[in-house]
Scaffold this motif. Structure first.
Motif, PDB file in Angstrom:
ATOM      1  N   GLY A  30      50.720  39.212  -2.678  1.00  0.00           N
ATOM      2  CA  GLY A  30      52.139  39.430  -2.878  1.00  0.00           C
ATOM      3  C   GLY A  30      52.912  39.707  -1.600  1.00  0.00           C
ATOM      4  N   GLY A  31      54.213  39.879  -1.739  1.00  0.00           N
ATOM      5  CA  GLY A  31      55.053  40.208  -0.604  1.00  0.00           C
ATOM      6  C   GLY A  31      56.286  39.347  -0.573  1.00  0.00           C
ATOM      7  N   GLU A 179      55.112  33.941  -4.018  1.00  0.00           N
ATOM      8  CA  GLU A 179      54.719  34.300  -2.670  1.00  0.00           C
ATOM      9  C   GLU A 179      55.719  33.768  -1.653  1.00  0.00           C
ATOM     10  OE1 GLU A 179      50.392  34.495  -1.473  1.00  0.00           O
ATOM     11  OE2 GLU A 179      50.364  32.870  -2.935  1.00  0.00           O
ATOM     12  N   THR A 180      55.941  34.539  -0.617  1.00  0.00           N
ATOM     13  CA  THR A 180      56.710  34.066   0.513  1.00  0.00           C
ATOM     14  C   THR A 180      55.743  33.510   1.548  1.00  0.00           C
ATOM     15  OG1 THR A 180      58.429  35.716   0.139  1.00  0.00           O
ATOM     16  CG2 THR A 180      58.353  34.688   2.309  1.00  0.00           C
ATOM     17  N   LEU A 181      55.845  32.216   1.803  1.00  0.00           N
ATOM     18  CA  LEU A 181      54.949  31.544   2.739  1.00  0.00           C
ATOM     19  C   LEU A 181      55.745  31.038   3.930  1.00  0.00           C
ATOM     20  CD1 LEU A 181      52.896  29.402   0.183  1.00  0.00           C
ATOM     21  CD2 LEU A 181      52.381  31.703   1.035  1.00  0.00           C
ATOM     22  N   ASN A 212      50.905  33.806   4.269  1.00  0.00           N
ATOM     23  CA  ASN A 212      51.691  34.655   3.380  1.00  0.00           C
ATOM     24  C   ASN A 212      52.147  35.921   4.092  1.00  0.00           C
ATOM     25  OD1 ASN A 212      49.521  36.452   3.357  1.00  0.00           O
ATOM     26  ND2 ASN A 212      48.800  35.841   1.340  1.00  0.00           N
ATOM     27  N   SER A 213      52.913  36.746   3.409  1.00  0.00           N
ATOM     28  CA  SER A 213      53.527  37.908   4.047  1.00  0.00           C
ATOM     29  C   SER A 213      52.502  38.936   4.503  1.00  0.00           C
ATOM     30  CB  SER A 213      54.526  38.566   3.094  1.00  0.00           C
ATOM     31  OG  SER A 213      53.880  38.967   1.893  1.00  0.00           O
ATOM     32  N   ASP A 214      51.286  38.901   3.920  1.00  0.00           N
ATOM     33  CA  ASP A 214      50.222  39.806   4.338  1.00  0.00           C
ATOM     34  C   ASP A 214      49.452  39.289   5.541  1.00  0.00           C
ATOM     35  OD1 ASP A 214      50.782  41.672   2.376  1.00  0.00           O
ATOM     36  OD2 ASP A 214      49.404  40.793   0.927  1.00  0.00           O
ATOM     37  N   GLY A 215      49.819  38.105   6.025  1.00  0.00           N
ATOM     38  CA  GLY A 215      49.155  37.557   7.193  1.00  0.00           C
ATOM     39  C   GLY A 215      47.917  36.753   6.885  1.00  0.00           C
ATOM     40  N   GLU A 216      47.726  36.362   5.615  1.00  0.00           N
ATOM     41  CA  GLU A 216      46.566  35.561   5.232  1.00  0.00           C
ATOM     42  C   GLU A 216      46.894  34.076   5.321  1.00  0.00           C
ATOM     43  OE1 GLU A 216      44.479  38.455   1.893  1.00  0.00           O
ATOM     44  OE2 GLU A 216      46.066  37.074   1.311  1.00  0.00           O
TER      45      GLU A 216
END
Length: 252
Positions: A30-31, A179-181, A212-216
């Motif tokens: 998420g994010g 998701e924000t990509l 993604n916003s978590d850096g994945e």
């Protein structure tokens, strides 16, 4: 060489060559803020998150995960020869292992749902009629897929080897477009690609990553000359999950 060994080698080559080379990924997390606003990735503390810092963070995420669920596909088809059309499965980091299925063209014939397992340093391909066969990936200029999460010789080093990185406009994607990509484009030196596929022919490859916003790393597209004399081909790999844990053993 006997006809049986020739069939095994040709089938294994079709399973391994091409698709394993092109490691690209997609994940779910998420994010709402784009990764370029993720201050945890600002390693030098200058208040800006650069594309290089994003790639370094994405590499760390892959290096730290217990395993990933992945799928790979291409809409391109070489005019001649065997190739990998799609693959899906689980890669476990420790102990390194892979369990999945592939599809493609084998000896000029379409083949689907071919089981592949790598465990305890041995790669197995289930050949129709003949059953499970252990094969040496070095015979086909391809790595053991179980090693694709290796921090030094797997997929993650491609991220930090990518040159001329540029961030694009963030977009929605993932499950239900929640998701924000953020896409990042760049160029991969051929030698970097050959670290995971020694027979890749191109001098350079175009790469597009979505983070993604978590850096994945969630998706990667790599385009270039994978097969001698053929037009450029694009392979896309989606990482559908991080943190996967699964026991994988050699087939009986």
């Amino acid at each position: 060489m006997t006809r049986r060994s020739t069939v095994v080698r040709r089938l294994a080559a079709a399973v391994l060559v091409g698709g394993v080379a092109t490691a690209s990924f997609s994940a779910c997390s998420g994010g709402d803020d784009p990764v370029t606003e993720n201050k945890k990735l600002d390693d030098d503390g200058d208040g800006k998150v650069t594309p290089e810092e994003v790639m370094a963070g994405a590499k760390a995420k892959l290096d730290d995960t217990s395993g990933v669920q992945v799928s790979l596909s291409t809409d391109d088809e070489p005019s001649d020869g065997d190739y990998l059309a799609s693959a899906e499965g689980v890669i476990i980091a420790d102990p390194a292992a892979f369990d999945g299925e592939v599809a493609g063209r084998v000896m000029g014939v379409d083949a689907a749902d071919i089981p592949v397992i790598s465990a305890d340093g041995t790669l197995y391909v289930k050949v129709p009629v003949l059953g499970w066969q252990d094969v040496d990936p070095n015979d086909f200029c391809a790595p053991d897929p179980a090693q694709l999460l290796d921090p030094e010789k797997g997929v993650s080093p491609l991220l930090t080897a990518t040159e001329d990185l540029e961030a694009g406009d963030s977009e929605l994607g993932g499950d239900d477009n929640k998701e924000t990509l953020t896409p990042f484009t760049g160029t991969l030196p051929g030698d970097a690609v050959r670290n995971i596929l020694p027979c890749a022919k191109g001098d350079t490859f175009d790469a597009t990553y979505r983070i993604n916003s978590d850096g994945e790393l969630t998706q990667a597209e790599i385009t270039g000359e994978f097969f001698s004399g053929e037009d450029a081909i694009t392979y896309t790999i989606d990482v559908e999950d991080y943190g996967v844990e699964q026991e994988i053993s050699a087939p009986e």
